[in-house]
Scaffold this motif. Sequence first.
Motif, PDB file in Angstrom:
ATOM      1  N   THR A  77      40.512  48.778  40.737  1.00 40.16           N
ATOM      2  CA  THR A  77      39.946  47.589  40.090  1.00 40.16           C
ATOM      3  C   THR A  77      40.427  46.284  40.727  1.00 40.16           C
ATOM      4  OG1 THR A  77      41.686  47.808  38.430  1.00 40.16           O
ATOM      5  CG2 THR A  77      39.528  48.710  37.860  1.00 40.16           C
ATOM      6  N   ASN A  78      41.589  46.271  41.358  1.00 39.30           N
ATOM      7  CA  ASN A  78      42.058  45.024  41.988  1.00 39.30           C
ATOM      8  C   ASN A  78      41.766  44.971  43.487  1.00 39.30           C
ATOM      9  OD1 ASN A  78      43.912  47.016  42.564  1.00 39.30           O
ATOM     10  ND2 ASN A  78      45.701  45.644  42.493  1.00 39.30           N
ATOM     11  N   THR A 115      44.925  50.601  39.928  1.00 35.45           N
ATOM     12  CA  THR A 115      45.205  49.389  40.699  1.00 35.45           C
ATOM     13  C   THR A 115      46.012  49.813  41.900  1.00 35.45           C
ATOM     14  OG1 THR A 115      47.136  49.022  39.302  1.00 35.45           O
ATOM     15  CG2 THR A 115      45.151  47.745  38.785  1.00 35.45           C
TER      16      THR A 115
END
Length: 560
Positions: free
Chosen positions: A355-356, A438
Amino acid sequence: MEEITKKAPNFIEQIISDDLVNRGYTRVHTRFPPEPNGYLHIGHAKSICLNFGLAKTYNGLCNLRFDDTNPLTEEDEYVQSIQEDIRWLGFDWGDRQYFTSDYFDQLYDWAVILIRKGKAYVCDMTADEVAAGRGTPTIPGKESPWRDRSVEENLDLFEQMKNGVYENGQKTLRARIDMASPNMHLRDPALYRIRKARHHRTGDKWCIYPMYDWAHGESDAIEGITHSVCTLEFEVHRPLYDWFVTQLEIDPRPKQIEFARLNLNYTIMSKRKLLQLVKEKHVEGWDDPRMPTLRGLRRRGYTPASIRNFCERVGVAKRENIIDVALLEFNVREDLNKIAPRVMAVLNPVKLVITNYPEGQVEQMDAINNPEDPGAGSRKIAFSRELYIEQDDFMEDPPKKYFRLSLGSEVRLRYGYLVTCNEVIKADDGSIKEIHCTYDPDSRGGNAPDGRKVKGTIHWVSAVENLQAEVRLYDRLFKDEDPNTLENFLDGLNPDSMNIVNGCILEKGLASAEPGTQYQFERLGYFCVDTVHSQPGKPVFNRTVGLRDTWSKVASKGNG
Ligand code: ATP
Ligand code: MG
C-alpha cells in the motif's frame, strides 16, 4: 555436466580383466542388442551404459545390433527411436550398426551345417505336442518321432520350409541335443519356425525366422563379440549358447555374462505392458513424462548425465533387486542443481498489495541466475505495487515457527524488499482476496537497513509484468510399489499421477523459454518446458522433480 567418479571394478570388469591378463584375450568387444519392438526405457539405459562403458574402459568397441527376428512385433519406427535415444544418452556406435536380419543367410547356412553333422532335424510336431512332450526338470521329455530322419531328408525338408512349402506351425527345425537334460533349454530347442509374415527389413524374402537363442549367440560370433552381456534370465540359456558355438567350431568364442536387470519400485518396465499403457491411452504416448522410457524421462526434464550417473550409482549386481526410484530423482536433482537457471514462479497465486509503494512504479530488480554457477550471471525482474505470492506462503493465524508471511509479521520478498502484512481483504465466501502490506523502502534487494533479523524469504512475481502458464505436476504413475506383482498391473495405476495447474504466474522472461529447457522454480522444484504442448510464447511446464532431497545423505556416505 560432471560425471560422478567410477567405483571399484564390478564383477563383469573383474571377469574381463582376468580374460585379458590370464586367458589370452587381446581385445574387448561388446554389443547392445535391442529388439525393435518398443521404445527404450531406463532399464535399457542400464544395459547401454554397461555395454558402451565396458568398451570404453577397455579401449574396445561396442556395436548396436537390432535383434530383429520377430517380424510380427518389429517396426522401423522403433529402430529410429532407439538410435535417437542412444545418441541422446551420449553413446556412439560409430559405423557398427547391425541387424540380426542381415545375418539370415549366414544363420541358414550354419543351420545346414548342423543338419549335416546330425545335430539338427526337421520336426513335424505341433507346438502343443512339443509342449506336452517336454517333461519337467526331473522327468525327461519324449523324443520326437522325427528325430532320426536322415541328413538328406532333413536338408530337403529344411529347404522346403525356407521355400514356403509348409504353413505356419507345420514344421520346425530343432537342435538334436538331449531330451533328458535337466536343463530344459537343451531338450531339442527350436532353431527355426515358419512365420509367413513380412519383415520390416527383409520383406517377403523369408518365411522361416530364427529363434532368439540360435540367432543371438551366432550374431555375436559373426560380429566378433568377445563378451556378450545379458540379463540374468539368460543364465539358464548359457549352456545352449555354448553348445551352438561349440558345434559350429567358432573360434574365438564369444562369452555370455549375465547381470541382474534394473528394477525400480513404482515402475513397470515390460515393453509389452508399456505398449498397453500407450495403446489404451492411460498415458499420452511413449514420451509421456510419467513413462520410464528415455523419451518420457527426457520430456520430463531428465538430463543424459543424470541417467548415466544413476546407472553408475546403481552398479552391476549378480542378484535380482529393486532400486528405489528416489535414487533416480536424486540424480536428476543433483545435475539440475548445477545447470538449471533459477526463476520465480507462483503456482497457486494470491495477490499481495504494497500500500505504500508508488502506484504505477515498476522497478527492475537484480536476480542471480544460478548461485551454483557464477558464470550464469543475473537478470532483471519486475517489482511492482501489486504482486502474486504463493497461497501457501501466507497464514492469517500461523502456528509457532511459521516463518513465512502472516498478519503482523515481516518477510523478505526474494530480490525485492522486506514487507510487513497489515490487513487481509476477503471475498464474500471468506477466501483471501488480497494481502495488504507495507514495505521498507530502505530494504531494496531484501536487506534490512538496520540489520534486524527477518527469517522468512518467499518468492513472488509482479502482477503487472508476468507470464501466465500451464504447469503440469506429476506424481508416480503407479501408486503400487510393485505393480508387477498385481494380477492386473493396471489396477496399480495412480489416478492422480498428473495434475494440470492453469493460471500459474511466472516471470515474464519465461515467455521465450525454449522447449526442452530446464529451470529451477525457486522453492518449488525443477521444471522443464514441454516439447509437445508448448507453443511459441506460450510454454507449458512439466515438473521434473521437487526440491526435497532424501538421497543426498545416502550418496555422500559413498553408497556402496
Ligand atoms: P522384452 O520386454 O520384450 O522381453 P527386453 O526388455 O529384454 O524385452 P530388449 O530390446 O531385448 O528388451 O533389450 C535389449 C537389451 O537391454 C537386452 O540386452 C536386455 O537384456 C537389456 N535390458 C532390457 N531390460 C533391462 C533392464 N530392466 N535392466 C537391464 N538391462 C535390460
Ligand atoms: Mg529381450
